[in-house]
Design a protein around this motif. Structure first.
Motif, PDB file in Angstrom:
ATOM      1  N   ASP A  87      -9.405   8.443   6.505  1.00 40.49           N
ATOM      2  CA  ASP A  87      -7.710   8.154   7.050  1.00 40.49           C
ATOM      3  C   ASP A  87      -7.471   8.284   5.661  1.00 40.49           C
ATOM      4  O   ASP A  87      -6.279   8.886   5.521  1.00 40.49           O
ATOM      5  CB  ASP A  87      -8.220   7.023   7.702  1.00 40.49           C
ATOM      6  N   ASN A  88      -7.925   7.175   4.740  1.00 39.16           N
ATOM      7  CA  ASN A  88      -7.645   6.905   3.560  1.00 39.16           C
ATOM      8  C   ASN A  88      -7.552   8.004   2.651  1.00 39.16           C
ATOM      9  O   ASN A  88      -6.225   8.885   2.383  1.00 39.16           O
ATOM     10  CB  ASN A  88      -8.364   5.318   2.403  1.00 39.16           C
ATOM     11  N   PHE A  89      -8.981   8.865   2.254  1.00 38.43           N
ATOM     12  CA  PHE A  89      -8.787  10.384   1.463  1.00 38.43           C
ATOM     13  C   PHE A  89      -7.259  11.475   2.433  1.00 38.43           C
ATOM     14  O   PHE A  89      -6.802  11.225   1.500  1.00 38.43           O
ATOM     15  CB  PHE A  89      -9.606  10.874   1.513  1.00 38.43           C
ATOM     16  N   PHE A  90      -7.748  11.493   4.144  1.00 41.19           N
ATOM     17  CA  PHE A  90      -6.833  12.358   4.419  1.00 41.19           C
ATOM     18  C   PHE A  90      -5.480  11.849   4.208  1.00 41.19           C
ATOM     19  O   PHE A  90      -4.867  12.505   3.566  1.00 41.19           O
ATOM     20  CB  PHE A  90      -7.046  12.148   5.846  1.00 41.19           C
ATOM     21  N   GLU A 139      -5.745  10.613 -11.661  1.00 40.60           N
ATOM     22  CA  GLU A 139      -6.128   9.824 -10.044  1.00 40.60           C
ATOM     23  C   GLU A 139      -6.308  10.288  -8.970  1.00 40.60           C
ATOM     24  O   GLU A 139      -7.196  10.179  -8.381  1.00 40.60           O
ATOM     25  CB  GLU A 139      -4.693   8.962  -9.811  1.00 40.60           C
ATOM     26  N   ILE A 140      -6.306  11.757  -9.700  1.00 39.56           N
ATOM     27  CA  ILE A 140      -6.446  12.838  -7.948  1.00 39.56           C
ATOM     28  C   ILE A 140      -7.604  12.695  -8.135  1.00 39.56           C
ATOM     29  O   ILE A 140      -8.871  12.338  -7.090  1.00 39.56           O
ATOM     30  CB  ILE A 140      -5.712  14.098  -8.090  1.00 39.56           C
ATOM     31  N   VAL A 141      -8.435  13.295  -9.816  1.00 39.17           N
ATOM     32  CA  VAL A 141      -9.977  12.989  -9.563  1.00 39.17           C
ATOM     33  C   VAL A 141     -10.779  11.961  -9.137  1.00 39.17           C
ATOM     34  O   VAL A 141     -11.762  11.815  -8.338  1.00 39.17           O
ATOM     35  CB  VAL A 141     -10.531  14.152 -11.132  1.00 39.17           C
ATOM     36  N   ALA A 142     -10.247  10.198  -9.579  1.00 40.80           N
ATOM     37  CA  ALA A 142     -10.357   9.433  -9.250  1.00 40.80           C
ATOM     38  C   ALA A 142     -10.884   9.127  -8.480  1.00 40.80           C
ATOM     39  O   ALA A 142     -12.348   9.060  -7.354  1.00 40.80           O
ATOM     40  CB  ALA A 142     -10.413   7.924 -10.176  1.00 40.80           C
ATOM     41  N   THR A 143      -9.530   9.478  -7.010  1.00 39.53           N
ATOM     42  CA  THR A 143      -9.542   9.476  -5.650  1.00 39.53           C
ATOM     43  C   THR A 143     -11.051  10.109  -4.948  1.00 39.53           C
ATOM     44  O   THR A 143     -11.371   9.738  -4.324  1.00 39.53           O
ATOM     45  CB  THR A 143      -8.602   9.331  -4.845  1.00 39.53           C
ATOM     46  N   TYR A 147     -14.001   8.972  -3.003  1.00 39.09           N
ATOM     47  CA  TYR A 147     -14.467   9.213  -1.446  1.00 39.09           C
ATOM     48  C   TYR A 147     -15.612   9.307  -1.393  1.00 39.09           C
ATOM     49  O   TYR A 147     -16.773   9.221  -0.078  1.00 39.09           O
ATOM     50  CB  TYR A 147     -13.650  10.716  -0.993  1.00 39.09           C
ATOM     51  N   LYS A 148     -16.351  10.378  -2.393  1.00 38.93           N
ATOM     52  CA  LYS A 148     -17.796  10.709  -2.135  1.00 38.93           C
ATOM     53  C   LYS A 148     -18.582   9.616  -1.956  1.00 38.93           C
ATOM     54  O   LYS A 148     -19.343   9.390  -1.899  1.00 38.93           O
ATOM     55  CB  LYS A 148     -17.730  11.826  -3.650  1.00 38.93           C
ATOM     56  N   ALA A 149     -18.540   8.699  -2.823  1.00 35.61           N
ATOM     57  CA  ALA A 149     -19.124   7.439  -3.021  1.00 35.61           C
ATOM     58  C   ALA A 149     -19.513   6.505  -2.063  1.00 35.61           C
ATOM     59  O   ALA A 149     -19.654   6.244  -1.525  1.00 35.61           O
ATOM     60  CB  ALA A 149     -18.849   6.755  -4.119  1.00 35.61           C
ATOM     61  N   ASP A 150     -17.755   6.795  -1.501  1.00 37.25           N
ATOM     62  CA  ASP A 150     -18.213   5.916  -0.363  1.00 37.25           C
ATOM     63  C   ASP A 150     -18.190   5.862   1.085  1.00 37.25           C
ATOM     64  O   ASP A 150     -18.844   5.572   1.684  1.00 37.25           O
ATOM     65  CB  ASP A 150     -16.267   5.832   0.289  1.00 37.25           C
ATOM     66  N   ILE A 151     -18.133   7.227   0.663  1.00 38.59           N
ATOM     67  CA  ILE A 151     -19.371   8.259   1.966  1.00 38.59           C
ATOM     68  C   ILE A 151     -20.600   8.177   1.677  1.00 38.59           C
ATOM     69  O   ILE A 151     -21.454   7.669   2.426  1.00 38.59           O
ATOM     70  CB  ILE A 151     -19.257   9.932   2.158  1.00 38.59           C
ATOM     71  N   PHE A 172     -16.749  18.514  -2.608  1.00 36.43           N
ATOM     72  CA  PHE A 172     -15.868  18.015  -4.062  1.00 36.43           C
ATOM     73  C   PHE A 172     -17.014  18.294  -4.365  1.00 36.43           C
ATOM     74  O   PHE A 172     -16.511  17.224  -5.354  1.00 36.43           O
ATOM     75  CB  PHE A 172     -15.281  16.757  -2.800  1.00 36.43           C
ATOM     76  N   ASP A 173     -17.220  19.002  -4.933  1.00 35.72           N
ATOM     77  CA  ASP A 173     -17.897  19.280  -6.651  1.00 35.72           C
ATOM     78  C   ASP A 173     -16.525  19.532  -7.513  1.00 35.72           C
ATOM     79  O   ASP A 173     -16.228  20.206  -7.541  1.00 35.72           O
ATOM     80  CB  ASP A 173     -19.235  20.563  -6.726  1.00 35.72           C
ATOM     81  N   LEU A 174     -16.508  18.572  -8.569  1.00 30.94           N
ATOM     82  CA  LEU A 174     -15.510  18.610  -9.480  1.00 30.94           C
ATOM     83  C   LEU A 174     -16.712  19.280 -11.028  1.00 30.94           C
ATOM     84  O   LEU A 174     -15.443  19.072 -11.863  1.00 30.94           O
ATOM     85  CB  LEU A 174     -15.101  17.662 -10.038  1.00 30.94           C
TER      86      LEU A 174
END
Length: 512
Positions: A87-90, A139-143, A147-151, A172-174
Motif C-alpha cells: 500500500d505504501n509503495f502503491f 528519492e524515487i530510487v531510494a523508495t 520497497y525491495k528491502a522491505d519485501i 525493479f532492477d535499477l
C-alpha cells in the motif's frame, strides 16, 4: 530532390511533399500517444480488480487464522506486513502519476485524460539533472530500493517465497540500461526522460500492476503454505484414550495413545512411554497407583523432510475408591455447533449404561452411551449426568459445552474456490456452489441465488445455481482478462430447518 536548379513548379511539389510527410508523422504520433492512453486504461482497470481480489484473499486468510490459528495466524501476520509495504509503495507511485498529469484535466463526459495533448514530458524533468538524478530522482530510487528491502525482510528466508523475492528484484532492477547506441543510461532516464506524459503514466501504472501481483502471489502461497504446515506432523495432537477415565485402586489401567489424524501408515521412528507401538498406535498397560489424579506421558518421534520432529503427549486419569465423577466427551471436540446434529458420548465410571441418565436442552439418546445434541439458543449448554451406583446411591456431574455457529461458506465455480480461470463457455454451463472449508461435519449446502458482475456491466441477480439468459448476455460482452465476480451467494443448509448460514464469501472467474 537535391542537385540542379529546380523550377518553381518542382519547388512547390517538394514543399507539398514535405508538408505531407510532416502531417503523416503527426498522425502516427497521435496514434502512438492514444495507444499509451489505452494501455494505461487497461493497467488501471486491472489494478482495481487486483486490489479487490487481494482484499478478498486477505479476508479469507484472516478468517482462517481466527478459526484455526496456528500456522494460519503466522501466515496472516506475514500477509499483513506485505499489504502495508504494498500500500505504501502503491500510493507513492500514485503521487508520481499525479505529478506527471499536472496541468491536464480529465474530460467530464468521457472520464479520460486528453491523451493526444500529453505528448510532452516536462512534468518529470525535475527527476533529472544533467546525466544524473536530481534530489527527486534519488528519492524515487531510494523508495524503490526500500520497497525491495522491505519485501525481502517481510518474507524472510522461507524457500516458498524465494521466487517472489527473485521476481521483485528482476522487475525493479535499477541497473543502468544499454540504449540503442550501445551506451548506458541511468534506469529512470532510460524509462522516463523525454517521454510523453501519457507514456510515463502508463509505465507507472504497470509498476502498480507488478506490485499488486506480488501481493497476490504472497497471499496465495501464505494460504497454501499454512495448509501444508497445518497437516505437518509437528501440528498433530497426541490423544490419550483409556478404556475408562476412573479406576478402582489396584485395577489394571488399559488404553491407547493415538494421533488426532490417525492412519495405519503414520508410524513414529521411536516412542517413549508406558507401553509399546502396535500398528501405529501406543498400547498402554500399567497398574493404577494410589487414589487421586495420575498422569500418563511420553513422546513420539517422527522423521519429516530430513528432520527429527518430537511430539509429546500427556493425559490424566483418576484413581478413586468408588465412582464419584462422570466422563463426558464431545466426539468432535469440546464444542457443539448450532444447525447440525453433534454426536456426544456420555458414561459414568463404574456404572452400567442403563443406570446413567443425562439431560440438556436438545440432547437425545441414541444407544449405549451415545447421544446426539441439537443446540438451541444461547452461547453454551450444560449437560447434567447422574448415575445410580450398586449400593443405591446417586452420583451426579455436569459439563459445559460452548455453542458455536457454523462458519461462513465459500463460493465455488465448478467446485473451485478463489480465482477460477477458463473460457467463457465454461462459466456459462458451470454450477455455482458453496462449501464449508475444514468443517468437521458432513453437511449439504444448496445455492438458491447469487449476483453476477462483469466489470463495466450491470449486476445480474439470479435465482438458482446456474447462469440465466441475462447473465450470458452480459457475459458475451466480456473479453479475455476480464473478471466475473459471483457474490451475494444465497445458501440453504439441507435438513436444518430455518437455520441461516453466515454470509458466503464470493468467487471470481477470470476469462482466458
Amino acid at each position: 530532390m537535391a542537385g540542379g536548379k529546380l523550377t518553381p513548379r518542382q519547388k512547390m511539389i517538394n514543399l507539398m511533399y514535405l508538408v505531407f510527410i510532416a502531417m503523416l508523422a503527426m498522425n502516427v504520433s497521435k496514434e502512438v500517444i492514444s495507444g499509451f492512453g489505452l494501455m494505461n486504461e487497461k493497467f488501471e482497470s486491472s489494478n482495481v480488480n487486483s486490489k479487490q481480489t487481494n482484499d478478498q484473499m486477505l479476508l479469507a486468510l484472516d478468517t482462517k487464522a481466527a478459526e484455526a490459528k496456528g500456522e494460519f495466524a503466522v501466515a496472516a501476520q506475514t500477509a499483513h506486513k506485505v499489504k502495508t509495504i504494498t500500500d505504501n509503495f502503491f500510493n507513492y507511485i500514485a503521487s508520481l502519476k499525479e505529478q506527471a498529469t499536472k496541468g491536464f484535466e480529465v474530460d467530464s463526459e468521457t472520464g479520460k485524460l486528453p491523451y493526444e495533448d500529453m505528448d510532452k514530458g516536462d512534468n518529470v524533468d525535475d527527476w533529472f539533472t544533467g546525466e544524473g538524478y536530481s534530489k527527486k530522482g534519488k528519492e524515487i530510487v531510494a523508495t524503490i530500493e526500500k520497497y525491495k528491502a522491505d519485501i525481502k525482510a517481510a518474507l524472510g528466508t522461507e524457500k516458498k517465497y524465494s521466487g517472489i523475492i527473485k521476481e521483485v528484484e528482476e522487475k525493479f532492477d535499477l541497473s543502468d540500461v544499454k540504449n540503442k547506441e550501445g551506451l548506458k543510461d541511468k534506469y529512470l532516464s532510460y524509462h522516463f526522460k523525454g517521454f510523453p506524459a501519457i507514456a510515463t503514466i502508463a509505465k507507472l501504472s504497470s509498476w502498480q500492476n507488478d506490485i499488486n501481483k506480488v501481493e497476490s502471489d504472497v497471499y496465495s502461497i501464505a494460504l497454501g503454505k499454512a495448509a501444508v504446515e497445518a497437516a505437518s506432523y509437528s501440528n498433530y495432537q497426541a490423544i490419550v484414550v483409556l478404556d475408562k477415565n476412573a479406576y478402582f485402586q489396584g485395577e489394571q489401567v488399559k488404553g491407547k495413545v493415538v494421533l488426532g489424524r490417525y492412519d495405519e501408515n503414520t508410524k513414529p521412528t521411536s516412542f517413549s512411554g508406558p507401553g509399546k507401538i502396535v500398528n501405529g498406535q501406543a498400547v498402554i498397560s500399567l497398574t493404577a497407583g494410589g487414589v487421586g489424579e495420575q498422569t500418563i506421558g511420553g513422546q513420539f518421534t517422527f522423521a519429516e523432510d530430513g528432520k527429527t520432529i518430537p511430539l509429546k503427549f500427556s493425559g490424566k486419569y483418576v484413581v478413586v475408591p468408588r465412582p464419584n465423577s462422570a466422563t463426558i466427551s464431545a466426539d468432535k471436540m469440546n464444542v457443539v455447533y448450532r444447525g447440525v446434529s453433534n454426536p456426544i458420548s456420555i458414561s459414568f465410571a463404574g456404572i452400567p449404561d442403563k443406570d446413567v441418565n443425562a439431560s440438556a436442552p436438545g440432547l437425545s439418546k441414541l444407544g449405549n452411551g451415545k447421544f446426539v445434541m441439537n443446540p438451541q439458543g444461547g452461547n453454551e449448554v450444560v449437560i447434567n449426568v447422574s448415575g445410580k451406583m450398586a449400593d443405591g446411591k446417586v452420583a451426579s456431574d455436569k459439563k459445559v459445552f460452548r455453542i458455536k455457529g457454523i462458519p461462513g461458506p465459500t463460493g465455488t465455480i465448478r467446485g473451485e474456490m478463489g480465482v477460477v480461470k477458463g473460457p467463457k463457455s465454461n462459466l456459462e454451463i458451470a454450477t455455482i456452489g458453496a462449501k464449508l472449508v475444514d468443517f468437521d461435519f458432513d453437511v449439504n449446502i444448496d445455492v438458491v441465488g447469487f449476483n453476477l458482475k462483469v466489470t463495466g456491466q450491470p449486476t445480474v441477480v439470479v435465482q438458482g445455481n446456474k447462469l440465466n439468459a441475462q447473465c450470458k448476455s452480459v457475459l458475451s460482452k466480456a473479453v479475455r482478462g476480464d473478471q466475473v465476480t459471483i457474490s451475494e451467494i444465497k445458501t440453504r443448509l439441507v435438513g436444518a430447518g430455518g437455520y441461516l448460514l453466515p454470509r458466503t464469501a464470493p468467487v471470481i472467474f477470470e476469462i482466458q
